[in-house]
Each structure stands twice: as structure tokens, then as C-alpha cells.
Scaffold this motif. Structure first.
Motif, mmCIF file in Angstrom:
data_model
loop_
_atom_site.group_PDB
_atom_site.id
_atom_site.type_symbol
_atom_site.label_atom_id
_atom_site.label_comp_id
_atom_site.label_asym_id
_atom_site.label_seq_id
_atom_site.Cartn_x
_atom_site.Cartn_y
_atom_site.Cartn_z
ATOM 1 N N CYS A 1 -76.945 -9.874 -42.223
ATOM 2 C CA CYS A 1 -76.327 -10.670 -41.654
ATOM 3 C C CYS A 1 -75.019 -10.084 -40.798
ATOM 4 N N MET A 2 -74.901 -10.003 -39.363
ATOM 5 C CA MET A 2 -73.954 -9.395 -38.710
ATOM 6 C C MET A 2 -73.169 -10.580 -37.923
ATOM 7 N N VAL A 3 -71.928 -10.471 -38.014
ATOM 8 C CA VAL A 3 -71.069 -11.621 -37.757
ATOM 9 C C VAL A 3 -70.306 -11.305 -36.447
ATOM 10 N N THR A 4 -70.547 -10.000 -35.795
ATOM 11 C CA THR A 4 -69.997 -9.795 -34.579
ATOM 12 C C THR A 4 -70.876 -9.584 -33.460
ATOM 13 N N ARG A 5 -71.934 -10.600 -33.431
ATOM 14 C CA ARG A 5 -73.060 -10.520 -32.113
ATOM 15 C C ARG A 5 -72.556 -11.590 -31.361
ATOM 16 N N ALA A 6 -72.510 -11.027 -30.045
ATOM 17 C CA ALA A 6 -72.317 -11.895 -28.689
ATOM 18 C C ALA A 6 -73.843 -12.549 -28.386
ATOM 19 N N THR A 7 -74.402 -13.359 -29.148
ATOM 20 C CA THR A 7 -75.575 -13.572 -29.096
ATOM 21 C C THR A 7 -76.088 -14.322 -27.658
ATOM 22 N N TRP A 8 -75.286 -15.245 -27.309
ATOM 23 C CA TRP A 8 -75.170 -15.904 -26.191
ATOM 24 C C TRP A 8 -75.526 -14.943 -24.839
ATOM 25 N N LYS A 9 -75.014 -13.731 -24.709
ATOM 26 C CA LYS A 9 -75.250 -12.606 -23.689
ATOM 27 C C LYS A 9 -76.767 -12.473 -23.746
#
Length: 256
Positions: free
Chosen positions: A214-222
Motif C-alpha cells: 500500500c502506497m499512501v502518497t498517490r494522487a490517484t484522482w490524476k
């Protein structure tokens, strides 16, 4: 000008402190890096489904209203005969089953085969659904699923741990029928001005192993904005009462 310079200086100090603390956390996780390199970490993949299954109860209680709101209109993507074929990527133990509409057919996929035992428990508890099959595969490689064969695809708390978010979204578009929907609920990186952002970056090296990638620093909305869906309905929310590290969420659905 002086207050602006002071603010800039404080930001630089905070950034330097964050990088230093992250390095220290990374050094503390070196034994875990060694375990992964030698293959010993694979044992944790047998334990993780049990941990995830138990955590699911707490998360679902806190996010019940959010999930109910997310999935409230899934039924509108059913076919004219009322049938609806839904595939869940990274289904885990089946935490979303109770939110799916009565009678829909569910196909489950997960890269960890050890979830199947706990998945069956939730299947037994949710008789309002029809279950097709459980496919052990990653979200990036769903070759067993035919092109344009699904009405709905669901992905919750999964895009944080895949190796290639854009590749997963390409697969989603491939397997969805034109007019079909992709539903998502994911934790994302916090605003840089917050302390949540600070702690996410500091503890991510350790969180990565505890959360099975798990990566907690992803800006997945982009990634969702760039995926090429014809419509995107997306909201940023703060998840109530969950761990600070994963409080910022995005939720919504996109249409092919």
C-alpha cells in the motif's frame, strides 16, 4: 516581504525534516527489504488476508453511509432484461458485497489466492447475489476477462497497492461495455499543507510492508482524470474516524 520569507523558510524546514524522518523510517525497514529480497516476505501474504478480513469490519462500520451513497445508483447500469454483470478488482474478503443490488452476478479477482477462504464467508452471508468465479490475477493483467463483457467494475482500496494505476484503468476500459461504469473508493495523498501529508511521506516505507504494498502518497484522482473515460464523477472526502494516514479519500464513478 518578511512574513513571506519566514513562511518559505518554514516550508523548507518542514520539507527537510520530512525527508530526514522518512530516511530514518526507511532504515528501520531494511530488515523487511531483506525479507522481500530473499522471499521470506511471501509468508506475510498468507497472514495479510486474515488481518484485512478483521479490519474490514471496523472500516465498513465507519464507512457504511459513504459506501451506501457510492453504490446507490449501480442498478441503473443494468441491462434491459434486468441482468447486471459486475466485476470487482482486488475483492479481498468481499467487504462490498452487501452494498451490491439484488440479483447481480459478481466476478471476483484478487492477486492474493489466500483471500478465497474469507471471500467464501462473505459469499455465504450475502445470498442476494449470484457469484460467477474467483480469478487469481492482478488488476493490470485480466486477460481471462473478455472485452466489453461487463456492466460495472468496482475497485475500493486497491489502486493504492497496484504496480501501475494507468494500466489497471486501461484494463477497466477494455472489459467494460460502452456506457458501463467504474466505481472507486480510494485513499489518497493529503494536501501538502497538512500534517497528514507529512506523516504519510514519513511512514510510507513502513506502511508499504504492513499494508502489503500500500502506497499512501498517490494522487490517484490524476490517473482517473487522464484515463479517457467519457464521464468522471469524483469527490474528495475525509473518511470519518479512520487512521490519519488514510483519512483523505476520493470516491465516485466514471462512465466509458
Amino acid at each position: 516581504m518578511l512574513p513571506a520569507r519566514r513562511c518559505l523558510s518554514q516550508k523548507k524546514m518542514k520539507s527537510c525534516l520530512m525527508k530526514l524522518c522518512r530516511l530514518l523510517c526507511f532504515l528501520l525497514t531494511l530488515p523487511l527489504h531483506v525479507m522481500k529480497f530473499t522471499g521470506l516476505y511471501a509468508m506475510y501474504k498468507r497472514v495479510f488476508p486474515l488481518l484485512a478480513y478483521n479490519i474490514t469490519f471496523s472500516y465498513n462500520d465507519k464507512m457504511h453511509e459513504t459506501k451506501r451513497d457510492l453504490f446507490r445508483n449501480v442498478g441503473k447500469f443494468a441491462n434491459t432484461d434486468g441482468s447486471l454483470r459486475l466485476l470487482e478488482i482486488g475483492c479481498g474478503s468481499g467487504a462490498n458485497f452487501k452494498f451490491y443490488p439484488h440479483g447481480c452476478t459478481v466476478i471476483c479477482t484478487d492477486s492474493n489466492p489466500h483471500f478465497e477462504k474469507y471471500l467464501q464467508m462473505n459469499m455465504d452471508a450475502n445470498k442476494h447475489l449470484t457469484y460467477d468465479t474467483f480469478i487469481v490475477t492482478s488488476g493490470e493483467d485480466m486477460d481471462e476477462v473478455k472485452d466489453e463483457s461487463l456492466d460495472v467494475v468496482v475497485c475500493t482500496l486497491v489502486l493504492c497497492s497496484v504496480s501501475n494505476v494507468q494500466r489497471v484503468l486501461q484494463e477497466v476500459r477494455r472489459i467494460l461495455k460502452t456506457g458501463g461504469a467504474f466505481y472507486f473508493l480510494e485513499h489518497v495523498v493529503s494536501d501538502p499543507s497538512t500534517w497528514t501529508h507529512f506523516f504519510q511521506h514519513v511512514f510510507e516505507p513502513l506502511w508499504y510492508y504492513l499494508g502489503d504494498g500500500c502506497m499512501v502518497t498517490r494522487a490517484t484522482w490524476k490517473d482517473l482524470e487522464a484515463a479517457g473515460f467519457s464521464e468522471l464523477h469524483l469527490r474528495h472526502i475525509q473518511a470519518p474516524e479512520v487512521t490519519l494516514m488514510i483519512r483523505p479519500h476520493i470516491m465516485g464513478y466514471s462512465i466509458k
